[in-house]
Scaffold this motif. Structure first.
Motif, PDB file in Angstrom:
ATOM      1  N   ALA A  87      60.733   5.923  16.414  1.00 33.06           N
ATOM      2  CA  ALA A  87      60.058   5.495  17.645  1.00 33.06           C
ATOM      3  C   ALA A  87      58.637   6.039  17.630  1.00 33.06           C
ATOM      4  CB  ALA A  87      60.802   6.017  18.872  1.00 33.06           C
ATOM      5  N   PRO A  88      57.703   5.324  18.196  1.00 33.11           N
ATOM      6  CA  PRO A  88      56.322   5.815  18.217  1.00 33.11           C
ATOM      7  C   PRO A  88      56.236   7.160  18.949  1.00 33.11           C
ATOM      8  CG  PRO A  88      56.436   3.504  18.884  1.00 33.11           C
ATOM      9  CD  PRO A  88      57.842   4.013  18.856  1.00 33.11           C
ATOM     10  N   ARG A  89      55.290   7.969  18.525  1.00 32.72           N
ATOM     11  CA  ARG A  89      55.067   9.247  19.209  1.00 32.72           C
ATOM     12  C   ARG A  89      54.635   8.974  20.653  1.00 32.72           C
ATOM     13  NH1 ARG A  89      53.401  14.568  17.582  1.00 32.72           N
ATOM     14  NH2 ARG A  89      53.359  13.848  15.407  1.00 32.72           N
ATOM     15  N   PRO A  90      55.264   9.628  21.631  1.00 32.38           N
ATOM     16  CA  PRO A  90      54.873   9.404  23.036  1.00 32.38           C
ATOM     17  C   PRO A  90      53.413   9.779  23.242  1.00 32.38           C
ATOM     18  CG  PRO A  90      56.950  10.613  22.900  1.00 32.38           C
ATOM     19  CD  PRO A  90      56.372  10.599  21.520  1.00 32.38           C
ATOM     20  N   PRO A  91      52.724   9.097  24.168  1.00 33.62           N
ATOM     21  CA  PRO A  91      51.317   9.445  24.442  1.00 33.62           C
ATOM     22  C   PRO A  91      51.208  10.885  24.943  1.00 33.62           C
ATOM     23  CG  PRO A  91      52.184   7.944  26.110  1.00 33.62           C
ATOM     24  CD  PRO A  91      53.204   8.002  25.024  1.00 33.62           C
ATOM     25  N   LEU A  92      50.208  11.581  24.435  1.00 35.91           N
ATOM     26  CA  LEU A  92      50.038  13.001  24.768  1.00 35.91           C
ATOM     27  C   LEU A  92      48.903  13.238  25.758  1.00 35.91           C
ATOM     28  CD1 LEU A  92      50.507  14.579  21.223  1.00 35.91           C
ATOM     29  CD2 LEU A  92      52.238  14.079  22.964  1.00 35.91           C
ATOM     30  N   GLU A  93      48.156  12.205  26.108  1.00 32.25           N
ATOM     31  CA  GLU A  93      47.068  12.321  27.068  1.00 32.25           C
ATOM     32  C   GLU A  93      47.104  11.140  28.023  1.00 32.25           C
ATOM     33  OE1 GLU A  93      43.418  12.533  24.956  1.00 32.25           O
ATOM     34  OE2 GLU A  93      43.692  14.621  24.310  1.00 32.25           O
ATOM     35  N   SER A 105      57.796  15.820  12.483  1.00 34.46           N
ATOM     36  CA  SER A 105      57.499  14.722  13.403  1.00 34.46           C
ATOM     37  C   SER A 105      57.635  13.358  12.728  1.00 34.46           C
ATOM     38  CB  SER A 105      56.081  14.879  13.958  1.00 34.46           C
ATOM     39  OG  SER A 105      55.959  16.068  14.704  1.00 34.46           O
ATOM     40  N   GLU A 106      57.442  13.307  11.397  1.00 36.42           N
ATOM     41  CA  GLU A 106      57.531  12.023  10.692  1.00 36.42           C
ATOM     42  C   GLU A 106      58.897  11.368  10.852  1.00 36.42           C
ATOM     43  OE1 GLU A 106      56.417  14.800   9.531  1.00 36.42           O
ATOM     44  OE2 GLU A 106      54.390  14.509   8.740  1.00 36.42           O
ATOM     45  N   ILE A 107      59.938  12.201  11.049  1.00 34.36           N
ATOM     46  CA  ILE A 107      61.287  11.650  11.189  1.00 34.36           C
ATOM     47  C   ILE A 107      61.376  10.810  12.454  1.00 34.36           C
ATOM     48  CG2 ILE A 107      63.720  12.249  11.494  1.00 34.36           C
ATOM     49  CD1 ILE A 107      63.215  14.765   9.867  1.00 34.36           C
TER      50      ILE A 107
END
Length: 268
Positions: free
Chosen positions: A117-123, A110-112
């Protein structure tokens, strides 16, 4: 028992050449149990955590190679204590995200993707509609009991006005039946059903003189099981005998009226 122990900080960002040639580091120091920092020699070097690690250095051109893939939002789950529901309850929806290599759609660290781009919101917050129970109409009037003394049932029904939604109570039974309150049948007057039992046609026979007078009439034939008569129907014409002419005969077949208890009754 030693009073010194090594501790470490969080890993820093991956630096160095693009690709797998990057490295990341973190600080490691020796501390006393009372909280002050000491010289590294006071800590057991075998327990010292690593301070450098190889990593995958993501560069801007990796933007064409990697991307986030997110799933659809899950079911809205009520959060907190469930109080009296008026219109809706506050809830929470969740989804998953993973970093993919575009070329073969394989999952990578996931670090790549986090560098690109920021990690999409998961909640996300959502609203859960209040449960709605099934709504049914009133029962219809009871059906009429059939006449006579036979034991029968009467029924009544109702219809679904609104089906249950969002976990509401299911619909109750839509039909009800009740035994009719009838007087007992007098002995020998029980109600029965009746049916005709018709046998196959017999052979064509030439009529005798006595038979010619009954052609087309019903002949009583007493059943062997009940002593009550059944009927054999005859068809044909009166016999006419002339030389070199076809003679007309008749065929018969048994016809019985059978009651539901298996007994023969008079055919009327």
């Amino acid at each position: 028992m030693t009073n010194y122990a090594p501790i470490s900080s969080h890993w820093g960002r991956c630096v160095g050449d693009c690709g797998s040639g990057g490295t990341r580091s973190r600080a490691v120091w020796c501390t006393h149990t009372e909280g002050w920092t000491s010289h590294h020699a006071n800590c057991d070097q075998k327990e010292k955590p690593e301070s450098h690690r190889r990593c995958f250095k993501v560069c801007d051109w990796h933007l064409e190679l990697f991307e986030w893939e997110v799933s659809g939002w899950g079911t809205c789950v009520p959060s907190g204590e469930a109080g009296a529901c008026i219109t809706a309850q506050h809830g929470l929806q969740r989804r998953s995200a993973r970093c993919l290599q575009k070329l073969n759609r394989s999952t990578v660290a996931s670090e790549i993707c986090e560098h690109l781009a920021p990690r999409p919101p998961l909640e996300q917050a959502c609203l859960v509609p209040c449960p709605r129970d099934c709504v049914v109409s009133d029962f219809s009037a009871w059906s009429q009991c059939s006449g006579g003394c036979a034991r029968t049932m009467r029924h009544r029904t109702r219809a679904v006005v609104a089906p249950p939604l969002y976990g509401g109570a299911p619909c109750p039974n839509l039909t009800e039946s009740r035994l009719c309150e009838m007087a007992a049948c007098p002995l020998g007057e029980e109600e029965h059903t009746y049916s005709l039992k018709v046998g196959p046609w017999g052979e064509c026979r030439l009529p005798h003189h006595d038979d010619a007078m009954v052609v087309g009439r019903a002949v009583l034939d007493f059943g062997v099981d009940s002593g009550e008569p059944s009927v054999s129907w005859l068809k044909g014409h009166k016999a006419h005998h002339h030389a070199r002419e076809v003679q007309v005969g008749y065929q018969s077949r048994p016809v019985r009226c059978v009651r539901s208890d298996g007994k023969n009754v008079v055919l009327r």
